[in-house]
Design a protein around this motif. Structure first.
Motif, PDB file in Angstrom:
ATOM      1  N   SER A 173     -13.522   7.638   2.414  1.00  0.00           N
ATOM      2  CA  SER A 173     -15.029   7.917   2.061  1.00  0.00           C
ATOM      3  C   SER A 173     -15.559   7.423   0.959  1.00  0.00           C
ATOM      4  CB  SER A 173     -14.947   9.438   1.772  1.00  0.00           C
ATOM      5  OG  SER A 173     -14.633  10.394   2.801  1.00  0.00           O
ATOM      6  N   PHE A 174     -14.942   6.902   0.102  1.00  0.00           N
ATOM      7  CA  PHE A 174     -15.062   5.961  -1.223  1.00  0.00           C
ATOM      8  C   PHE A 174     -14.047   5.033  -1.512  1.00  0.00           C
ATOM      9  CE2 PHE A 174     -17.468   9.961  -1.396  1.00  0.00           C
ATOM     10  CZ  PHE A 174     -18.594   9.783  -1.390  1.00  0.00           C
TER      11      PHE A 174
ATOM     12  N   ASP B 268      -3.162  11.433  -7.983  1.00  0.00           N
ATOM     13  CA  ASP B 268      -4.530  11.933  -7.893  1.00  0.00           C
ATOM     14  C   ASP B 268      -4.906  12.181  -6.386  1.00  0.00           C
ATOM     15  OD1 ASP B 268      -4.766  12.356 -10.730  1.00  0.00           O
ATOM     16  OD2 ASP B 268      -5.477  10.310 -10.891  1.00  0.00           O
ATOM     17  N   GLY B 269      -4.248  11.782  -5.648  1.00  0.00           N
ATOM     18  CA  GLY B 269      -4.448  12.159  -4.053  1.00  0.00           C
ATOM     19  C   GLY B 269      -5.052  10.731  -3.448  1.00  0.00           C
TER      20      GLY B 269
ATOM     21  N   ALA C 161       0.977  -1.201  -0.037  1.00  0.00           N
ATOM     22  CA  ALA C 161      -0.055  -0.111  -0.034  1.00  0.00           C
ATOM     23  C   ALA C 161       0.919   1.246   0.069  1.00  0.00           C
ATOM     24  CB  ALA C 161      -0.873   0.117   1.322  1.00  0.00           C
ATOM     25  N   TRP C 162       0.375   2.355  -0.608  1.00  0.00           N
ATOM     26  CA  TRP C 162       1.157   3.614  -0.621  1.00  0.00           C
ATOM     27  C   TRP C 162       0.066   4.394  -0.103  1.00  0.00           C
ATOM     28  CZ3 TRP C 162       3.693   4.102  -6.274  1.00  0.00           C
ATOM     29  CH2 TRP C 162       4.669   3.233  -6.489  1.00  0.00           C
ATOM     30  N   LEU C 163       0.447   5.386   0.862  1.00  0.00           N
ATOM     31  CA  LEU C 163      -0.454   6.037   1.658  1.00  0.00           C
ATOM     32  C   LEU C 163       0.225   7.566   1.482  1.00  0.00           C
ATOM     33  CD1 LEU C 163      -0.917   3.819   4.541  1.00  0.00           C
ATOM     34  CD2 LEU C 163      -2.249   3.866   2.668  1.00  0.00           C
ATOM     35  N   PRO C 164      -0.480   8.586   0.954  1.00  0.00           N
ATOM     36  CA  PRO C 164       0.093   9.950   0.758  1.00  0.00           C
ATOM     37  C   PRO C 164      -0.117  10.378   2.082  1.00  0.00           C
ATOM     38  CG  PRO C 164      -1.866   9.699  -0.356  1.00  0.00           C
ATOM     39  CD  PRO C 164      -1.680   8.429   0.217  1.00  0.00           C
ATOM     40  N   PRO C 165       0.910  11.499   2.498  1.00  0.00           N
ATOM     41  CA  PRO C 165       0.430  12.250   3.732  1.00  0.00           C
ATOM     42  C   PRO C 165      -0.956  12.593   3.671  1.00  0.00           C
ATOM     43  CG  PRO C 165       2.541  13.037   2.428  1.00  0.00           C
ATOM     44  CD  PRO C 165       1.868  12.087   1.570  1.00  0.00           C
TER      45      PRO C 165
ATOM     46  N   ASP D 133      -2.163  15.442   1.670  1.00  0.00           N
ATOM     47  CA  ASP D 133      -2.345  15.274   0.221  1.00  0.00           C
ATOM     48  C   ASP D 133      -3.331  14.158  -0.204  1.00  0.00           C
ATOM     49  OD1 ASP D 133      -0.251  17.143  -0.237  1.00  0.00           O
ATOM     50  OD2 ASP D 133       1.175  15.372  -0.265  1.00  0.00           O
ATOM     51  N   TRP D 134      -4.008  13.382   0.819  1.00  0.00           N
ATOM     52  CA  TRP D 134      -4.946  12.280   0.753  1.00  0.00           C
ATOM     53  C   TRP D 134      -6.384  13.022   0.238  1.00  0.00           C
ATOM     54  CZ3 TRP D 134      -8.161   9.862   4.910  1.00  0.00           C
ATOM     55  CH2 TRP D 134      -8.937   8.576   4.208  1.00  0.00           C
ATOM     56  N   ASN D 135      -6.937  12.416  -0.722  1.00  0.00           N
ATOM     57  CA  ASN D 135      -8.257  12.815  -1.017  1.00  0.00           C
ATOM     58  C   ASN D 135      -9.564  12.136  -0.222  1.00  0.00           C
ATOM     59  OD1 ASN D 135      -8.442  10.619  -2.524  1.00  0.00           O
ATOM     60  ND2 ASN D 135      -8.551  11.146  -4.467  1.00  0.00           N
ATOM     61  N   GLN D 136      -9.055  11.482   0.630  1.00  0.00           N
ATOM     62  CA  GLN D 136      -9.953  10.627   1.323  1.00  0.00           C
ATOM     63  C   GLN D 136     -10.749   9.397   0.495  1.00  0.00           C
ATOM     64  OE1 GLN D 136     -12.761  13.591   3.151  1.00  0.00           O
ATOM     65  NE2 GLN D 136     -11.222  13.975   4.830  1.00  0.00           N
ATOM     66  N   ARG D 137      -9.994   8.892  -0.518  1.00  0.00           N
ATOM     67  CA  ARG D 137     -10.361   7.871  -1.139  1.00  0.00           C
ATOM     68  C   ARG D 137      -9.134   6.776  -1.218  1.00  0.00           C
ATOM     69  NH1 ARG D 137     -12.668  12.421  -2.238  1.00  0.00           N
ATOM     70  NH2 ARG D 137     -14.763  12.871  -3.026  1.00  0.00           N
ATOM     71  N   PHE D 138     -10.001   5.674  -1.639  1.00  0.00           N
ATOM     72  CA  PHE D 138      -8.942   4.431  -1.514  1.00  0.00           C
ATOM     73  C   PHE D 138      -9.157   3.798  -2.952  1.00  0.00           C
ATOM     74  CE2 PHE D 138      -9.161  -0.207  -0.814  1.00  0.00           C
ATOM     75  CZ  PHE D 138      -7.742  -0.459  -0.872  1.00  0.00           C
TER      76      PHE D 138
END
Length: 525
Positions: free
Chosen positions: A176-177, A115-116, A77-81, A84-89
């Motif tokens: 969130s999504f 894309d976040g 898994a790559w998890l942005p800070p 920068d995270w768009n709350q999506r997976f």
């Protein structure tokens, strides 16, 4: 590196747990200054993007299923800070025999980070192997069914559950999504997720899916079987010339002469490969540089376009063939349906690597096995086609048309398939969509399919992939705006123009809306 990433990206941050899985190790490494050039062709539904000086937390989990200690599976898994995270997976699918974790998969992950998204891939316990030689057999005569099950479906559920757990631990909240994106093997994975695990993802992009996997791999050997029966192996240039003639004859059936085939059924009904017999053509394979197209070549083309006879539910049926626009010969390195080698002066058939590996390891179950060129048609249909479906169809096929639970869970799915695909016939996807519609007349409420002229397998050809489609899937999931159409850029000669892909059963058009699919207007560019 940001202080928050440095502090949070540690093994002690993460405590993922899923039922039936025993974690062997968890590694968390901060990554900084990461750069990648991501093409649209590596993510199928989104545009080119350059990832510059990115940072993220790379988390790799190794685990086994309880009582299956010999089968170690890894998810990455790559998890942005946080900022920068768009709350999506977003989970990324695989290709060929690879389940996802590969250099190509990491390109798609790079696009997701740009894309976040928080993003993940799985290796299904197979490592990054491009073929099944390293894992398929426990010993000659015995397929490793645990490994095949993990590749077929089990690792996909694990991947989603681990990914969401890691997101929860890292950000303190779940996504969130959640989305899945893949093509070919990844497209099969996407459909299978909607069928087997309908509540794991809010949105799925399942591109050029290998739906009937247990029939597709035998079909990839069908052209070779036909040549073996005839004991004739025409030159590749003959097959290529017939394909070019079909594109020329059928390219304007949609009202625009651009060399792109969009009316496949009409082409099959009007273009006869036998009309090319005795046509004198250039042929680089021959020292004299030219040859006459043979009756054998025309007959073989006609047969692979028609498809392969199969039995489904104790009834005679047909696995559909590729379209007349598809490359039938492939390349010297990767032959496809009608690959031949005439370098020695005597032509012989060349089986493509996907079919060759499948027959060797899963049907013959012998690493030394070779494709039997003396099989009769009855033997081929029994020992290759029927055996494949009987032994592995329930395990690996993603052909269940009942998506009512996926619909009930609120899921949305999009599929596109290139009409020049030489590996997976687009008509198999069309048949599947129609089967879904037969069960769910409201199919357009949760599933949209787009046929894409000018695109080969996942990418390639004169048409760009539909780079807006993933954003459209997001809008459908998050805002309720369904994608009726998605535009692509097409290069014809030196000119580039736009074609609109319309949701099936409408076809692609040169106009800004998807009204009457027969109403065509010529591009002014």
């Amino acid at each position: 590196m940001s202080t928050s990433l440095d502090q949070a990206c540690k093994p002690g941050t993460f405590f993922p747990s899923i039922g039936g899985a025993d974690i062997l190790s968890l590694e968390a490494i901060p990554v900084t200054g990461y750069n990648a050039t991501v093409t649209a062709g590596s993510r199928f539904t989104a545009p080119d993007v350059d990832l510059i000086n990115a940072e993220f937390c790379n988390v790799t989990v190794q685990y086994v299923h309880t009582n299956e200690s010999d089968h170690v599976i890894s998810v990455e898994a790559w998890l942005p800070p946080h900022r920068d995270w768009n709350q999506r997976f977003l989970a990324v699918g695989g290709g060929g025999w690879n389940a996802g974790r590969s250099d190509f998969g990491r390109l798609a992950m790079s696009g997701a980070i740009a894309d976040g998204f928080a993003t993940i891939v799985t290796d299904a316990g197979l490592g990054e192997a491009a073929d099944p030689s390293e894992w398929a057999l426990l010993r000659p005569g015995e397929v490793d069914m645990v490994a095949f099950r993990n590749q077929a479906y089990q690792s996909l559920e694990d991947e989603a559950l681990f990914g969401k757990a890691l997101v929860q631990d890292f950000y303190g909240t779940g996504p969130s999504f959640s989305y899945f994106n893949g093509c070919s093997q990844g497209g099969r994975q996407g459909l299978l997720l909607a069928q087997r695990y309908p509540d794991l993802y809010d949105g799925i992009a399942a591109i050029a899916p290998a739906i009937h996997f247990s029939e597709l791999l035998p079909y990839m050997a069908w052209g070779q079987q036909l040549m073996n029966e005839m004991r004739q192996y025409p030159h590749s240039c003959e097959f290529d010339a017939i394909t070019a003639a079909a594109l020329s004859a059928c390219g304007d059936l949609d009202g625009v002469r651009d060399g792109l085939l969009s009316r496949v059924d009409a082409c099959l009904a009007t273009f006869d490969p036998h009309s090319m017999v005795n046509t004198h053509i250039p042929c680089a394979q021959l020292e004299q540089g030219q040859v006459d197209i043979t009756k054998a070549a025309a007959g073989l083309v006609e047969e692979v376009w028609r498809g392969m006879p199969i039995m489904r539910d104790n009834r005679s049926s047909t696995y559909p063939g590729v379209s007349p626009g598809a490359n039938l010969t492939g390349s010297d390195a990767v032959p496809v349906l009608l690959g031949t080698d005439c370098a020695s002066g005597t032509c012989f058939g060349r089986l493509g690597p996907l079919a060759e590996g499948y027959i060797k390891y899963f049907l013959a179950k012998d690493p030394e096995a070779i494709f039997d060129t003396s099989m009769t048609r009855e033997e081929f249909l029994d020992t290759i086609v029927s055996r494949s479906r009987e032994q592995y169809g329930a395990l690996v096929d993603a052909s269940d048309p009942d998506l009512t639970q996926f619909h009930a869970s609120g899921g949305k799915m999009v599929t596109w398939h290139g009409l020049m695909d030489p590996l997976i016939p687009h008509r198999a996807t069309e048949d599947y969509y129609n089967a879904v519609a037969g069960i769910s007349p409201d199919v357009q409420d949760f599933y949209r399919y787009f046929e894409a002229p000018g695109i080969e397998h996942c990418t390639g050809g004169p048409s760009q992939v539909p780079t807006k489609l993933f954003k459209q899937l997001q809008a459908w999931v998050e805002e309720g705006v369904a994608p009726d159409a998605s535009d692509v850029q097409i290069k014809v000669g030196c000119a580039t123009h736009k074609r609109i892909l319309c949701a099936y059963p409408k076809g692609a058009v040169y106009q800004e809306d998807c009204g009457d699919p027969l109403k065509m207007v010529t591009s002014s560019s």
